[in-house]
Design a protein around this motif. Sequence first.
Motif, mmCIF file in Angstrom:
data_model
loop_
_atom_site.group_PDB
_atom_site.id
_atom_site.type_symbol
_atom_site.label_atom_id
_atom_site.label_comp_id
_atom_site.label_asym_id
_atom_site.label_seq_id
_atom_site.Cartn_x
_atom_site.Cartn_y
_atom_site.Cartn_z
ATOM 1 N N VAL A 143 0.855 -1.198 0.000
ATOM 2 C CA VAL A 143 0.000 0.000 0.000
ATOM 3 C C VAL A 143 0.884 1.238 0.000
ATOM 4 N N LYS A 144 0.827 2.011 -1.091
ATOM 5 C CA LYS A 144 1.628 3.219 -1.238
ATOM 6 C C LYS A 144 1.075 4.021 -2.406
ATOM 7 N N PRO A 145 0.858 5.351 -2.250
ATOM 8 C CA PRO A 145 0.315 6.140 -3.360
ATOM 9 C C PRO A 145 1.189 6.053 -4.605
ATOM 10 N N ARG A 146 0.534 6.122 -5.761
ATOM 11 C CA ARG A 146 1.194 6.055 -7.064
ATOM 12 C C ARG A 146 1.008 7.402 -7.750
ATOM 13 N N TYR A 147 2.052 7.890 -8.457
ATOM 14 C CA TYR A 147 2.010 9.222 -9.040
ATOM 15 C C TYR A 147 2.333 9.160 -10.533
ATOM 16 N N LEU A 148 1.607 9.933 -11.299
ATOM 17 C CA LEU A 148 1.906 10.145 -12.710
ATOM 18 C C LEU A 148 2.014 11.645 -12.944
ATOM 19 N N ASP A 149 3.167 12.101 -13.436
ATOM 20 C CA ASP A 149 3.378 13.528 -13.685
ATOM 21 C C ASP A 149 3.065 13.841 -15.146
ATOM 22 N N PHE A 150 2.128 14.761 -15.372
ATOM 23 C CA PHE A 150 1.715 15.106 -16.732
ATOM 24 C C PHE A 150 2.815 15.830 -17.504
ATOM 25 N N ASP A 151 3.698 16.537 -16.815
ATOM 26 C CA ASP A 151 4.750 17.280 -17.506
ATOM 27 C C ASP A 151 5.833 16.360 -18.056
ATOM 28 N N THR A 152 6.108 15.258 -17.357
ATOM 29 C CA THR A 152 7.208 14.382 -17.754
ATOM 30 C C THR A 152 6.768 12.991 -18.185
ATOM 31 N N GLY A 153 5.553 12.584 -17.798
ATOM 32 C CA GLY A 153 5.105 11.226 -18.071
ATOM 33 C C GLY A 153 5.691 10.204 -17.130
ATOM 34 N N GLU A 154 6.418 10.641 -16.093
ATOM 35 C CA GLU A 154 7.075 9.717 -15.179
ATOM 36 C C GLU A 154 6.081 9.173 -14.154
ATOM 37 N N ILE A 155 6.243 7.885 -13.848
ATOM 38 C CA ILE A 155 5.413 7.214 -12.860
ATOM 39 C C ILE A 155 6.304 6.856 -11.677
ATOM 40 N N THR A 156 5.882 7.268 -10.481
ATOM 41 C CA THR A 156 6.644 7.019 -9.262
ATOM 42 C C THR A 156 5.694 6.500 -8.191
ATOM 43 N N GLY A 157 6.260 6.208 -7.021
ATOM 44 C CA GLY A 157 5.435 5.758 -5.909
ATOM 45 C C GLY A 157 5.190 4.265 -5.954
ATOM 46 N N GLY A 158 3.980 3.858 -5.564
ATOM 47 C CA GLY A 158 3.653 2.449 -5.418
ATOM 48 C C GLY A 158 3.130 1.803 -6.686
ATOM 49 N N ILE A 159 2.809 0.525 -6.552
ATOM 50 C CA ILE A 159 2.248 -0.214 -7.679
ATOM 51 C C ILE A 159 0.797 0.195 -7.894
ATOM 52 N N TYR A 160 0.254 -0.158 -9.053
ATOM 53 C CA TYR A 160 -1.131 0.229 -9.356
ATOM 54 C C TYR A 160 -2.097 -0.448 -8.387
ATOM 55 N N SER A 161 -1.883 -1.739 -8.134
ATOM 56 C CA SER A 161 -2.765 -2.471 -7.246
ATOM 57 C C SER A 161 -2.070 -3.754 -6.812
ATOM 58 N N PHE A 162 -2.251 -4.134 -5.557
ATOM 59 C CA PHE A 162 -1.873 -5.489 -5.173
ATOM 60 C C PHE A 162 -3.080 -6.401 -5.415
ATOM 61 N N TYR A 163 -2.835 -7.701 -5.563
ATOM 62 C CA TYR A 163 -3.957 -8.613 -5.785
ATOM 63 C C TYR A 163 -3.601 -10.037 -5.378
ATOM 64 N N ASP A 164 -4.637 -10.774 -5.038
ATOM 65 C CA ASP A 164 -4.551 -12.203 -4.750
ATOM 66 C C ASP A 164 -5.817 -12.833 -5.311
ATOM 67 N N GLY A 165 -5.658 -13.877 -6.117
ATOM 68 C CA GLY A 165 -6.861 -14.448 -6.691
ATOM 69 C C GLY A 165 -6.637 -15.739 -7.420
ATOM 70 N N VAL A 166 -7.699 -16.185 -8.053
ATOM 71 C CA VAL A 166 -7.674 -17.408 -8.850
ATOM 72 C C VAL A 166 -8.232 -17.094 -10.227
ATOM 73 N N SER A 167 -7.664 -17.778 -11.229
ATOM 74 C CA SER A 167 -8.156 -17.706 -12.597
ATOM 75 C C SER A 167 -8.196 -19.131 -13.117
ATOM 76 N N GLU A 168 -9.351 -19.590 -13.588
ATOM 77 C CA GLU A 168 -9.467 -21.007 -13.918
ATOM 78 C C GLU A 168 -10.430 -21.241 -15.073
ATOM 79 N N LYS A 169 -10.336 -22.465 -15.576
ATOM 80 C CA LYS A 169 -11.196 -22.877 -16.684
ATOM 81 C C LYS A 169 -11.333 -24.395 -16.680
ATOM 82 N N THR A 170 -12.526 -24.879 -16.955
ATOM 83 C CA THR A 170 -12.791 -26.306 -17.094
ATOM 84 C C THR A 170 -13.481 -26.541 -18.425
ATOM 85 N N ALA A 171 -13.041 -27.565 -19.163
ATOM 86 C CA ALA A 171 -13.619 -27.844 -20.469
ATOM 87 C C ALA A 171 -13.902 -29.339 -20.610
ATOM 88 N N LEU A 172 -15.052 -29.644 -21.194
ATOM 89 C CA LEU A 172 -15.446 -31.012 -21.516
ATOM 90 C C LEU A 172 -15.878 -31.043 -22.973
#
Length: 914
Positions: A406-435
């Motif tokens: 958890v940390k703020p994320r910054y985008l500067d319009f004058d330079t296009g530089e991105i600093t600070g934290g990540i966009y989002s942390f996440y934990d999850g599942v992605s799955e598929k079953t096929a027959l």
Amino acid sequence: MRKGLIPALCLLVALVAAPAMAQRTTGTIVGTVKDETGGALPGVTVTIRSAVLMGTQTTTSNAEGFYRFAALPPGSYTLTFTQAGFGTVNREGVRVALGGTVEENVGLKLAGQADEVTVTAEAPVVDTSTNQISTNYDKDWVRNAPIPRFTFFDLINAAPGVNSSATGSSRSTSLGSGTTDNSYMLDGTDFTAPLTGAAWPWPNTDAVEEIEVLSLGASAEYGNVQGAVFNVVTRQGSNAFHGDANVYFQDQGLTSRNTSEAEDGGLPYNRDKYQDATFQLSGPIMKDKLWFFASYQYQRDYQSPAGVPAEFPEKFEADRVFAKLNYQISPRHRLMVAYHDDYYEIPGDSTASTAPSSVTVETGHNPSPNVTLTSVLSDKTYFEARYSGFYGKDHGDPLVDSEPRVKPRYLDFDTGEITGGIYSFYDGVSEKTALSAKVSHFADKFMGASHDFKFGVQYNSGGSDYVLGPNDYIYTYGGVPAYGYTQLPYHQGGRMKSWGVYLDDTVRLGTRVSLNLGVRYDYSKAFFPEFAILDRQGNETGEFTDPVDKVFDWSTISPRIGFNWKVTEDSRTVIRGHYGRYYRGIVTGEFDNTSPSITPRFIFSGTYDAAGNPEGTELVSDNTNLLVDPGFDAPYTDQFTVGIERELVNNLGLAVHYVYKRGERYGANQDIGGVYEATTTEDPLTGASIPVQALVNDPGERVFILTNPEGMFSRFNGVTVQLTKRMADNWMMVSSFVWGRSEGRVGSSRPNTSATFGPAGNQTTTAGLFGRNPNDFLNTDGRLIGDRPVTFKTQLVYQFPAGFLAGVNFTHQSGRPYTRLLRVGDLGIPTVINAEPIDGSRSVSKQNVFDLRLQKDFKLGGEASIALFADVLNLFNDDAHEDVLDRLGTSENFEAPTEFIYPRRVMLGAKFHF
């Protein structure tokens, strides 16, 4: 009409093939047996043998002398033709390609004139029974290709018309298709992720036996696909024990520099570490009864792209395990069981404008089982049933270990530089079953022609469930906050179910013309399960949202028709054509941002009070203003192809095709609550007046609905030229030229100053964002961002005397287009627009990448050997870039090149085989 049009067809197919996504992992041999006068010979016994086949198979030619072997694993075969009164003929080295049909015609002589004749078959390069346009890469290329070895995408991206969305990306486009339009198959397992439409498990390259890239003309057997089908088949066991160990090594001392001080800020590409080793073992458990194949890959790839400090490398790690059993239950029934898992650590993209602290690393694994039963019911009928799936667990954290989630994320319009934290942390599942289940039946005398019928039923379900923790995202000017967005953690996910039935028929009219006729019906439904409600710390509160049984559903009918005409009796020249309608499958990432569990999102001043709370918050969305049109319909593409293919000389073929694709009904948002009035803004660079829309009511009154707005479309016009040389006389080659033009307005056309990344490290489906601001439609109906007008590729392997080998992989491709952006204030909502059309006048640089392998084999006795090789990747040190730091015309970094392709580097390796 659409939802009840063909219940009878559904019932018919269900009766023929009991419910059990099955795609092809095999090939077919067909042919005609004649006597010396050219007359058909019925009753000829045809026997087939191969190291990839357990035991032998036998069939008999029919009244027209026609014979057929279906469901053959890719490999080399020997055919034996016998009949009383005639001499025996053996055809050796009949090469069956994945998904291909080989025509092997034979003439028998009377006994006494020739008692037995053995002939080495020619490698076929013209398929005389299909209208499909595909490219195959067999083991001769797969095992000798000079490629970066990031993933199996290095192999499929070599195919004509296929382009990676970026260096090292796991997304590809094909002849105007989008990155969510393709289908990915692994041993018949559909491993296309419902969440993103991208491939999820990534197999070990050294475990691959053959790859088929089905670019155009896919039969009715393939559903939920608008683009290419990437069909990957892995190796299998045999009656002999075999094994191999392969080691690959790179080092900074073997790495060049392809950027200047001005371009990389004194931080050129740096190779921190590269170690890659694979181990494969195969053989019999019981001869002609039970075979095994097992594989393991250890891969560590640490590197810092140009502009990124060497002390913060992107650390890609993978441990891939794979195992396969082939069991011959009886002479007519066989079972294949396979399991794949990929334990991975994948860093997000780093550029000169992204601080290491703002980069995400994704970790997890994805167990993927596959069980396939194949039964030969008769010499004319076979049945296949399959269960497959993947069940991935996935996490997103800061790349830099010491950084908090958890940390703020910054985008500067004058330079296009991105600093600070990540966009989002996440934990999850992605799955598929096929027959799935399918029945293939050959009818040699039906309505005056021979028919290859395929009836099939397919079912799959899947989706995702992620806990997301978006960080505050603050936009600044010269470091001074202008505004930001804030949101608490929440569950997000979507689910889908679909089933389809199809009927496909290859009709042979005489010996010169084949028709490919097919139709499929698909029903798909999107829904939400119940989700746990979270508190400010992301913990479950014990409360749950109500499930939503149906968000929307699709009911589609897909006709396919094509022809193949053998212009010459010798089968060396064919003309083929195809029309088909192709519907995309449901991508849950397109609608899962409307999950009932998503917390409110606020815009704020970008500053905090003494207690650390955002100041000046205003509600942007509490998720009640995010809707999905219940009538949201399936995007589709109408595909037209016509072409000619000619075998110029033995083993060398030339194919030329014209391609037209027409895509409609792409998804996007509409604001049905906002009130807008027309106004203008002045372009500060040109002084031109640009018409825009200004919001005049409260931003909180906006309501966004995902639907099919007018003006969302795609078009592709192109010509493909392909020269194919099968491995013979010590060399093979695939060389292609594609000229094409991709135009339209789709989700990826949305103007955006920075990518938005979500679960699985993939860019979120932009159709879920496009249109929320009506100004998104301004100047977005031009070239698509994947448009590369000219592409030329060549893959070559040449075996020299004395065990020397050379491999070449060359790609020339035009740069992708982009356009200048303009940030417009005083419109009531933050707005960035395309200041000019996407007409191709601005593009990133073209690429000329030449990869070379030099190898020497040493025999160790018996079948044991060791090969030492050196791959020189990007031999000429091309300095192409794939993006710009900022597209805002007022930015200090406007059009500054970034994401340079990797410089020249030498990869050393050794391969031991027994």
